[in-house]
Scaffold this motif. Structure first.
Motif, mmCIF file in Angstrom:
data_model
loop_
_atom_site.group_PDB
_atom_site.id
_atom_site.type_symbol
_atom_site.label_atom_id
_atom_site.label_comp_id
_atom_site.label_asym_id
_atom_site.label_seq_id
_atom_site.Cartn_x
_atom_site.Cartn_y
_atom_site.Cartn_z
ATOM 1 N N THR A 49 -0.650 45.822 8.588
ATOM 2 C CA THR A 49 -2.111 45.971 8.586
ATOM 3 C C THR A 49 -2.804 44.610 8.595
ATOM 4 O OG1 THR A 49 -2.039 46.199 6.170
ATOM 5 C CG2 THR A 49 -2.123 48.227 7.466
ATOM 6 N N ALA A 106 9.084 59.488 12.057
ATOM 7 C CA ALA A 106 7.665 59.151 12.195
ATOM 8 C C ALA A 106 7.495 57.636 12.295
ATOM 9 C CB ALA A 106 6.871 59.679 11.006
ATOM 10 N N THR A 108 4.353 54.737 12.407
ATOM 11 C CA THR A 108 2.921 54.530 12.196
ATOM 12 C C THR A 108 2.445 53.382 13.062
ATOM 13 O OG1 THR A 108 3.085 55.310 9.916
ATOM 14 C CG2 THR A 108 1.112 54.073 10.504
ATOM 15 N N TYR A 110 -0.708 50.848 13.810
ATOM 16 C CA TYR A 110 -1.914 50.282 13.231
ATOM 17 C C TYR A 110 -2.668 49.547 14.334
ATOM 18 C CZ TYR A 110 0.369 51.184 8.777
ATOM 19 O OH TYR A 110 1.001 51.795 7.716
ATOM 20 N N PRO A 129 -5.061 53.592 11.302
ATOM 21 C CA PRO A 129 -3.664 54.049 11.362
ATOM 22 C C PRO A 129 -3.542 55.333 12.187
ATOM 23 C CG PRO A 129 -4.643 54.737 9.302
ATOM 24 C CD PRO A 129 -5.716 53.994 10.052
ATOM 25 N N ARG A 131 -0.210 58.177 13.103
ATOM 26 C CA ARG A 131 1.223 58.495 12.976
ATOM 27 C C ARG A 131 1.708 59.299 14.169
ATOM 28 N NH1 ARG A 131 3.591 61.844 9.081
ATOM 29 N NH2 ARG A 131 5.465 60.740 8.578
ATOM 30 N N GLU A 172 -0.610 62.538 14.362
ATOM 31 C CA GLU A 172 -1.409 62.675 13.153
ATOM 32 C C GLU A 172 -2.340 61.477 13.015
ATOM 33 O OE1 GLU A 172 1.595 62.794 10.147
ATOM 34 O OE2 GLU A 172 2.309 64.781 10.717
ATOM 35 N N GLY A 173 -3.643 61.728 13.115
ATOM 36 C CA GLY A 173 -4.607 60.642 12.957
ATOM 37 C C GLY A 173 -6.005 61.089 13.292
#
Length: 199
Positions: A49, A106, A108, A110, A129, A131, A172-173
């Motif tokens: 991040t 999964a 992620t 960023y 973020p 996923r 997912e986001g």
């Protein structure tokens, strides 16, 4: 389309990515594109991040130095699996290894986003973020995908806006455009905060 925004400022995308250019065009605002010319080396033990926020801001600042009245957009993206940053593979063998590792798991992503006003110095920076849960992938599926799309310059070894969507179990986001590299939902809010009405 005019060269400037209604208030006379220029909107500049600090990126050479054709994907980011296509995404920004969706907002139907006049904009220019400039290469940021920045060092994207990760600092030792730098979290994903922090890295993506820093690079997004660096890109925007590199271009803003050359502009007196512009809103400059910087963006950068990194992928992370099990706490390890995954970069652009660069070639077929590394891409295949990345996808084998991600299969059934999964990852992620960023996406750092910066909007910098070169006149006032006002700077907005966020990290979005997102996923990606990969399907269980066989070696044959990975090879078939890589031969067809060749995503060797894409973090995570896929293009979600293309055939890469077939690699996923689910996404997912909050903003699917962040996965492609430029979170338009957040950018719209940032532009409005800087005095640019998208609608």
């Amino acid at each position: 389309m005019p060269e400037t925004l209604p208030d006379g400022r220029r909107l500049i995308l600090a990126s050479t990515s054709p994907f980011r250019r296509e995404l920004l065009a969706r907002l139907e605002l006049p904009f220019a594109v400039q290469a940021p010319d920045t060092d994207e080396t990760r600092q030792p033990d730098e979290p994903a991040t922090t890295l993506t926020a820093r690079l997004a801001e660096m890109k925007a600042r590199a271009v803003a130095q050359r502009e007196t009245a512009a809103l400059v957009i910087g963006s950068d993206q990194v992928a992370e699996l099990d706490g390890e940053v995954i970069g652009k593979p660069g070639d077929h063998l590394r891409a295949a290894a990345q996808l084998r590792r991600a299969a059934g798991r999964a990852v992620t992503f960023y996406t750092g986003l910066c909007l910098l006003d070169s006149a006032s110095g006002q700077c907005q920076v966020v990290v979005e973020p997102f996923r990606v849960v990969f399907r269980t992938l066989t070696a044959a599926m990975i090879e078939a995908y890589l031969r067809r799309e060749r995503p060797y310059q894409c973090a995570g070894s896929f293009k979600s806006e293309g055939l890469g969507i077939a690699l996923f179990e689910r996404l997912e986001g909050d903003d699917p455009t962040s996965l492609v590299g430029l979170p338009l939902i957040r950018l719209t809010r940032m532009l409005e905060a800087a005095g640019v009405a998208v609608l």
